[in-house]
Design a protein around this motif. Structure first.
Motif, short mmCIF file in Angstrom:
data_model
loop_
_atom_site.label_atom_id
_atom_site.label_comp_id
_atom_site.label_asym_id
_atom_site.label_seq_id
_atom_site.Cartn_x
_atom_site.Cartn_y
_atom_site.Cartn_z
N PHE A 276 0.82 -1.21 0.00
CA PHE A 276 0.00 0.00 0.00
C PHE A 276 0.86 1.27 0.00
O PHE A 276 0.54 2.24 -0.69
CB PHE A 276 -0.94 0.01 1.21
CG PHE A 276 -2.18 -0.82 1.02
CD1 PHE A 276 -2.53 -1.31 -0.22
CD2 PHE A 276 -3.01 -1.09 2.09
CE1 PHE A 276 -3.67 -2.07 -0.41
CE2 PHE A 276 -4.16 -1.85 1.92
CZ PHE A 276 -4.49 -2.34 0.67
N PHE A 277 1.94 1.27 0.78
CA PHE A 277 2.81 2.44 0.82
C PHE A 277 3.43 2.70 -0.56
O PHE A 277 3.54 3.84 -1.00
CB PHE A 277 3.90 2.26 1.87
CG PHE A 277 3.42 2.42 3.29
CD1 PHE A 277 2.14 2.84 3.57
CD2 PHE A 277 4.26 2.14 4.36
CE1 PHE A 277 1.69 2.99 4.88
CE2 PHE A 277 3.83 2.29 5.67
CZ PHE A 277 2.53 2.70 5.93
N GLU A 278 3.85 1.63 -1.23
CA GLU A 278 4.42 1.78 -2.57
C GLU A 278 3.38 2.29 -3.55
O GLU A 278 3.65 3.18 -4.37
CB GLU A 278 4.98 0.43 -3.04
CG GLU A 278 6.23 -0.01 -2.27
CD GLU A 278 6.63 -1.44 -2.57
OE1 GLU A 278 5.93 -2.09 -3.38
OE2 GLU A 278 7.63 -1.92 -1.98
N LEU A 279 2.17 1.74 -3.47
CA LEU A 279 1.09 2.17 -4.36
C LEU A 279 0.70 3.62 -4.08
O LEU A 279 0.43 4.40 -5.01
CB LEU A 279 -0.12 1.25 -4.19
CG LEU A 279 -1.32 1.51 -5.11
CD1 LEU A 279 -0.92 1.42 -6.58
CD2 LEU A 279 -2.45 0.52 -4.80
N SER A 280 0.69 3.99 -2.80
CA SER A 280 0.38 5.37 -2.43
C SER A 280 1.40 6.34 -3.01
O SER A 280 1.04 7.40 -3.53
CB SER A 280 0.35 5.51 -0.90
OG SER A 280 0.22 6.85 -0.51
N SER A 281 2.68 5.97 -2.94
CA SER A 281 3.74 6.81 -3.48
C SER A 281 3.61 6.97 -4.99
O SER A 281 3.76 8.08 -5.53
CB SER A 281 5.11 6.20 -3.13
OG SER A 281 6.16 6.98 -3.65
N GLU A 282 3.31 5.87 -5.68
CA GLU A 282 3.13 5.93 -7.13
C GLU A 282 1.93 6.81 -7.50
O GLU A 282 1.98 7.60 -8.44
CB GLU A 282 2.92 4.52 -7.68
CG GLU A 282 4.13 3.61 -7.58
CD GLU A 282 3.81 2.18 -7.97
OE1 GLU A 282 2.67 1.95 -8.43
OE2 GLU A 282 4.68 1.30 -7.80
N THR A 283 0.84 6.66 -6.73
CA THR A 283 -0.37 7.42 -7.00
C THR A 283 -0.16 8.91 -6.81
O THR A 283 -0.67 9.74 -7.57
CB THR A 283 -1.52 6.92 -6.09
OG1 THR A 283 -1.71 5.52 -6.29
CG2 THR A 283 -2.82 7.66 -6.40
N ALA A 284 0.61 9.28 -5.77
CA ALA A 284 0.86 10.69 -5.48
C ALA A 284 1.66 11.36 -6.59
O ALA A 284 1.55 12.59 -6.79
CB ALA A 284 1.60 10.82 -4.15
N LYS A 285 2.44 10.58 -7.33
CA LYS A 285 3.27 11.14 -8.41
C LYS A 285 2.48 11.33 -9.70
O LYS A 285 2.93 12.03 -10.62
CB LYS A 285 4.47 10.22 -8.67
CG LYS A 285 5.45 10.14 -7.51
CD LYS A 285 6.54 9.12 -7.80
CE LYS A 285 7.48 8.97 -6.62
NZ LYS A 285 8.51 7.92 -6.86
N ALA A 286 1.33 10.69 -9.81
CA ALA A 286 0.53 10.77 -11.03
C ALA A 286 -0.05 12.17 -11.22
O ALA A 286 -0.32 12.88 -10.24
CB ALA A 286 -0.60 9.74 -10.99
N LYS A 287 -0.23 12.57 -12.44
CA LYS A 287 -0.76 13.91 -12.73
C LYS A 287 -2.22 14.04 -12.32
O LYS A 287 -2.68 15.10 -11.94
CB LYS A 287 -0.61 14.21 -14.23
CG LYS A 287 0.83 14.35 -14.69
CD LYS A 287 0.90 14.69 -16.17
CE LYS A 287 2.35 14.85 -16.62
NZ LYS A 287 2.44 15.18 -18.08
#
Length: 309
Positions: A276-287
């Protein structure tokens, strides 16, 4: 009986002032929001086994933590805890949901191997009347424990108490296998300079068809101290990530609503909170936040670790 009597007196006095008992309860819960220095103190205090070897004697830690109200309705308040490391690094910490006169409870049974078992139970309406359920969740929003009780406001004090079974605390989750249930007694009290979570915990061995065996008891005090602390990083983190974690909460709620629930937090080399932490980090970087895509990814992760019977 004593608490019921005191609560009855308070209801009468509240009516005179125009504030209901429920208003006072909600005000106490909302006072837990803020930026705090938190001190964690834990020590094993007793064992019925004279040969028992005590663990983590006099464990003490300090941290800065931001507690944010993320939902606030008449019958529900959600408080998200965010841990701050060195003023800059933020770790999404535990969460507590408060529900008024709630009748649906997810209760912890035991851990066998790597699988934690939970049961959905119903609180009779007469027992739920006037109470608040505290539902506590892990850093990945998986269940931690749930208990209910009555807020008491008397002599300038506001406090709430409850009993609930729980898995091993995270500080011992991967270090110990000599017990599989934590029997928690929690006392939460609001002070002028913060609040406290005071715990008296039983460490229990539970096996199907057998009587629970107590191996040790533990005292734990988590004291939240108000002050001029730096929680800016936590505020910024939550602004960027709150949409993601809202979807996580929703998917977990849907998944855990019925039946007997088996959760394997560590499975095939994967850990839910890290995923979840990895997915959260990826999601935060999305436009752009793609709620449908995020929900699908979260659902896939939870489905891999959770079995409903």
């Amino acid at each position: 009986m004593k608490h019921l009597f005191l609560s009855a007196l308070l209801i009468a006095s509240s009516a005179v002032s125009g504030q209901t008992k429920k208003d006072q309860d909600r005000a106490a819960i909302l006072k837990m929001e803020g930026c705090y220095k938190v001190t964690f103190s834990f020590a094993e205090t007793f064992s019925p086994n004279k040969d028992y070897e005590y663990h983590n004697d006099r464990k003490y830690e300090e941290a800065i933590e931001y507690v944010k109200v993320v939902e606030n309705t008449e019958n529900k308040v959600v408080l998200q805890h965010l841990l701050i490391v060195n003023d800059t690094m933020v770790i999404k910490h535990w969460r507590q949901d408060w529900l008024f006169e709630n009748t649906a409870l997810l209760t912890y049974d035991k851990k066998v191997g790597q699988v934690e078992s939970w049961n959905n139970v119903t609180i009779p309406a007469d027992k739920a009347k006037g109470t608040w359920t505290q539902k506590v969740f892990q850093v990945d929003d998986s269940p931690r424990y749930e208990g209910y009780g009555t807020w008491v406001h008397v002599d300038g004090r506001s406090f709430w108490e409850s009993k609930a079974d729980a898995p091993l605390p995270r500080r011992e989750h991967t270090k110990r296998d000599d017990y599989n249930v934590t029997g928690r007694f929690s006392h939460i009290e609001i002070y002028k300079d913060g609040w406290v979570l005071d715990q008296d915990n039983d460490k229990i061995v539970r096996e199907a068809g057998k009587k629970d065996v107590l191996i040790a008891q533990e005292k734990g005090i988590e004291r939240f101290w108000s002050g001029n602390y730096n929680c800016k990083a936590a505020v910024e983190y939550w602004d960027k990530n709150q949409e993601f974690w809202k979807v996580v909460r929703e998917v977990w709620t849907e998944k855990l609503a019925k039946g007997t629930v088996d959760i394997e937090l560590f499975k095939n080399g994967n850990v839910i909170y890290m995923r979840f932490f990895e997915l959260s980090s990826e999601t935060a970087k999305a436009k752009k936040f793609d709620a449908k895509k995020v929900r699908s990814s979260i659902q896939t992760i939870i489905d891999e670790h959770v079995t409903i019977k």
